[in-house]
Structure formats: C-alpha cells, structure tokens
Design an enzyme around this catalytic site. Structure first.
Site, short mmCIF file in Angstrom:
data_model
loop_
_atom_site.label_atom_id
_atom_site.label_comp_id
_atom_site.label_asym_id
_atom_site.label_seq_id
_atom_site.Cartn_x
_atom_site.Cartn_y
_atom_site.Cartn_z
N ASP A 81 -1.15 7.69 8.28
CA ASP A 81 -0.92 6.28 8.64
C ASP A 81 0.32 6.20 9.52
OD1 ASP A 81 -1.81 4.92 5.40
OD2 ASP A 81 -2.79 4.57 7.32
N ASP B 219 -4.19 -2.20 13.08
CA ASP B 219 -4.16 -1.43 11.84
C ASP B 219 -4.32 0.01 12.31
OD1 ASP B 219 -6.15 -1.34 8.73
OD2 ASP B 219 -4.59 -0.01 9.54
N GLU C 63 -7.15 -6.85 10.80
CA GLU C 63 -8.40 -6.32 10.22
C GLU C 63 -9.55 -7.32 10.44
OE1 GLU C 63 -6.92 -3.34 6.62
OE2 GLU C 63 -6.86 -5.51 6.26
N GLU D 143 0.06 -3.19 10.70
CA GLU D 143 -0.03 -3.23 9.24
C GLU D 143 1.15 -2.49 8.62
OE1 GLU D 143 -2.48 -1.41 5.47
OE2 GLU D 143 -3.45 -1.36 7.42
N GLU D 144 1.62 -1.44 9.31
CA GLU D 144 2.64 -0.57 8.72
C GLU D 144 4.07 -1.06 8.95
OE1 GLU D 144 -0.48 1.49 7.23
OE2 GLU D 144 1.64 1.35 6.64
N ASP E 163 0.85 -1.22 0.00
CA ASP E 163 0.00 0.00 0.00
C ASP E 163 0.87 1.25 0.00
OD1 ASP E 163 -1.96 -1.72 2.48
OD2 ASP E 163 -2.28 -1.65 0.32
N LEU F 121 -4.50 2.97 10.97
CA LEU F 121 -5.50 3.81 10.32
C LEU F 121 -6.07 3.07 9.13
CD1 LEU F 121 -6.37 6.47 11.47
CD2 LEU F 121 -5.12 7.64 9.66
N ASP F 122 -7.25 2.52 9.35
CA ASP F 122 -7.90 1.73 8.30
C ASP F 122 -8.75 2.63 7.42
OD1 ASP F 122 -10.84 0.12 7.90
OD2 ASP F 122 -9.00 -0.79 7.13
P1 FBP Z 1 -6.08 0.02 4.76
O1 FBP Z 1 -6.59 1.33 4.35
O2 FBP Z 1 -5.77 -0.08 6.19
O3 FBP Z 1 -4.97 -0.48 3.91
O4 FBP Z 1 -7.34 -1.00 4.61
C1 FBP Z 1 -7.76 -1.57 3.55
C2 FBP Z 1 -9.06 -0.93 3.04
O5 FBP Z 1 -8.92 0.44 2.88
C3 FBP Z 1 -10.29 -1.25 3.88
O6 FBP Z 1 -10.53 -0.36 4.90
C4 FBP Z 1 -11.40 -1.18 2.84
O7 FBP Z 1 -12.51 -1.99 3.18
C5 FBP Z 1 -10.71 -1.67 1.58
O8 FBP Z 1 -9.30 -1.54 1.79
C6 FBP Z 1 -11.09 -0.86 0.39
O9 FBP Z 1 -10.51 -1.49 -0.72
P2 FBP Z 1 -10.98 -1.15 -2.21
O10 FBP Z 1 -10.51 0.23 -2.48
O11 FBP Z 1 -10.28 -2.20 -3.04
O12 FBP Z 1 -12.46 -1.30 -2.25
#
Ligand code: FBP
Length: 331
Positions: free
Chosen positions: A69, A115, A274, A92-93, A63, A117-118
C-alpha cells in the site's frame, strides 16, 4: 496484421474530442498509465521482494497498512508530483490532501484522488487487487494553494475516473464521461493496448457479490434481498477487492453490495476514491450506483476526504430489484 492501439495513441487521438487544447488533461491521463505500469511491475513480483506483509502503521481510516500500500502510494504521489501537471492529490493512505503547490508549476488545473491499492487483505495471498483514481478540475484559482473544497466535490463533477486491475492480466479501465474503454497491459511491448472498447454492462446478471459473513448485521431489507437471490439461484461471487468484484460485475452483469453494518453504520467503502470513480465507470457503461437510501452515489455531498457510504452498484435491473426489497421493509 492490424496492431492494437496503445493507451497513449488512444488518448492523443481523443484529445481533440476533449477540447483539451493544452493537452494538460490528456497528459495527466497518460501519467496515470505510467504510474500503473510502475506499480504493476512491483505487484507482479511482490513475492520475490521484501514487500509483502504489514507496514505496522494504521491509516486515517483505521486500516492496517500493507507495505505494498505504502509503495503504491509513494509511487502515485511522486509520479503525479513530477508530472508537473497535477496540482495535488488526496489518497486513502494520507490523512489530508497533498498540495503540490510550487511557483514553478506552469499549469495545474486538475487534482487527483486515489486508492493506491484496493483490496489490501488480498495482497499477500496473490489475489487480484487494484488502483482506483478520479480526476477533478480544481475549483480554486490556478497558481494558488489548494483547498479541501477542490477535493470534496460531488462525483458528478469528476472529469475522468478509472481503475487498474492487477489480476490474471493487468487492465486499465477508464472513462472521461463518454464511453468506458479497457486496455490490457502487453508486457512484450510494455504498453497498455485497447482490448475492451466501449464496455457496456448487461442490464441484468446472474451474480451477486456481498460479504455474506456480515448477514446478521444487515438491514432486514438486505436479508430479504439475499434470500431472493438464493431463490433465484443467483451465484454468489465475492473476492474482497472492490475493484475486482466491480470489474466482474461490469463485464458479466449482476450486483455488488457493501451495506451498512454494525461495525460500519455509514458503510465501509470511501466515497471520494472508491465509490465515486467506480460509480462513474458503471454509470457510463449503462449501469447504476446508489446507497441504501436509493440516493445516487455521484450526487452525494462530501464533507470529509475519507467519508464512507453504503453502496449498491451494478446492472440497472438488479440494483432496482435490490432497492425494491429494501424499501418493501418498513422498520
Ligand atoms: P482497501 O483495501 O483499499 O482498504 O479497500 C477496502 C476493501 O478491501 C475493498 O476493496 C473490499 O470490497 C472491502 O474492503 C472488503 O471488506 P470486507 O473484508 O469487510 O468484506
């Protein structure tokens, strides 16, 4: 006038139920509450600080990392390290886990996965994001260096799980295995106050949540289920922050799905920090959480800190219905 009970009071009150004689576990929960306040303060005024945008680094799961983050990650690590009651963390980071091993550390029988900042893609556009955390009892002996196995434990071994939602209001929702309780941050007193006691997810809901933009890459069974949702006039809701989409599902019922796609054949979302914590919350609230093979997420074996899985989580009747569609399709 009755005043609302604060998170700290709630934790202390329940310490005896947790047989947490040393208060170590309760202390860790309280530290999670303080870490949430510190991150919340910056998330709320991110637009006024030079903290939006990309950091220009790629994390271990590929990512593009946001500045916020990094900030949230550093705050969680620093705060848990200084608590003196957390043996180590997996984030996660960070590629690998961080061992806070220090001879001076008195008792540290817990490790935290998180995580920081999700929902990173929503940070710069002021849409709800969140922090997700899970607490495990370490397997290795206290006072010795940690091992990967202290972190790669099945979700059923979680002793607590929760999330902080930085939304229209800031909420902290957690469980220690019994009920799921929600606390809303009261800026006026600087405390999380009990606002949603004993949260229960409805058995069925009118919302489904999935990134339908990937429909051409989904398994036939998923496509059939999405057609069924449309026929049932189920309303599509997708924020793109798992914490926010799962929080809505917890409150109103329905289903959140992140299936395998061609770009993520294992699924995109990470089991350890997550899917497991959110699955514990949803299950303790009376819901269900499985992968596309109908395996319970909390029972999945974990070999890698950043292992991914597909996930179907939400109201039991909705998840069962979705699974029946997947399994009605024989490849
Ligand atoms: P991070 O932002 O912590 O990397 O989390 C992953 C995430 O953003 C989830 O929160 C979310 O449900 C998903 O990925 C969205 O993914 P996409 O853009 O593929 O729909």
């Amino acid at each position: 006038m009755d005043r609302r009970i604060t998170l700290d009071e709630f934790i202390v009150e329940r310490q005896s139920n947790l047989q947490d004689v040393s208060g170590e576990f309760s202390g860790l929960l309280r530290h999670m509450g303080i870490a949430a306040k510190i991150i919340n303060r910056v998330v709320n005024k991110a637009g006024l600080m030079d903290i939006l945008g990309l950091q220009g680094v790629i994390n271990s799961t590929g990512d593009n990392v946001q500045k916020l983050d990094i900030y949230a990650n550093e705050m969680m690590i620093e705060y848990l390290r200084n608590s003196g009651i957390c043996a180590g963390v997996a984030s996660e980071e960070n590629d690998d886990f961080i061992d806070f091993f220090d001879k001076k550390l008195l008792r540290s029988s817990y490790v935290v996965v998180f995580d920081p900042l999700d929902g990173s893609s929503n940070i710069d556009v002021n849409i709800s994001v969140g922090t997700i955390f899970g607490i495990y009892k370490r397997l290795s002996e206290e006072g010795t260096p940690l091992d990967r196995s202290d972190f790669c434990q099945k979700g059923i071994e979680l002793v607590a799980a929760g999330y902080v939602l930085y939304g229209t209001s800031t909420m902290l929702v957690y469980t220690t295995g019994a009920a799921v309780n929600g606390f809303t941050y009261d800026r006026g007193v600087g405390e999380f106050c009990l606002s949603h006691p004993e949260m229960k997810i409805p058995q069925k809901g009118k919302y489904y949540s999935i990134n339908q933009g990937y429909i051409h890459t989904f398994h036939k069974g998923i496509k059939n289920y999405l057609e069924h949702c449309a026929r049932q006039n189920k309303a599509l809701r997708y924020i793109g922050s798992m914490v926010a989409d799962v929080h809505r599902t917890l409150c109103l019922g329905g289903i959140f799905l992140y299936p395998a796609t061609t770009s993520n054949p294992e699924g995109k979302l990470r089991i350890l920090y997550e899917c497991n914590p959110l699955s514990m919350i949803i299950e303790k609230a009376g819901g269900k959480s499985v992968n596309e093979s109908n395996q319970r997420i909390l029972e999945l074996e974990i070999q890698d800190l950043h292992q991914r899985c597909s996930i179907i989580i939400g109201s039991t009747q909705d998840v069962d219905e979705a699974i029946s569609y997947f399994h009605s399709v024989t490849d």
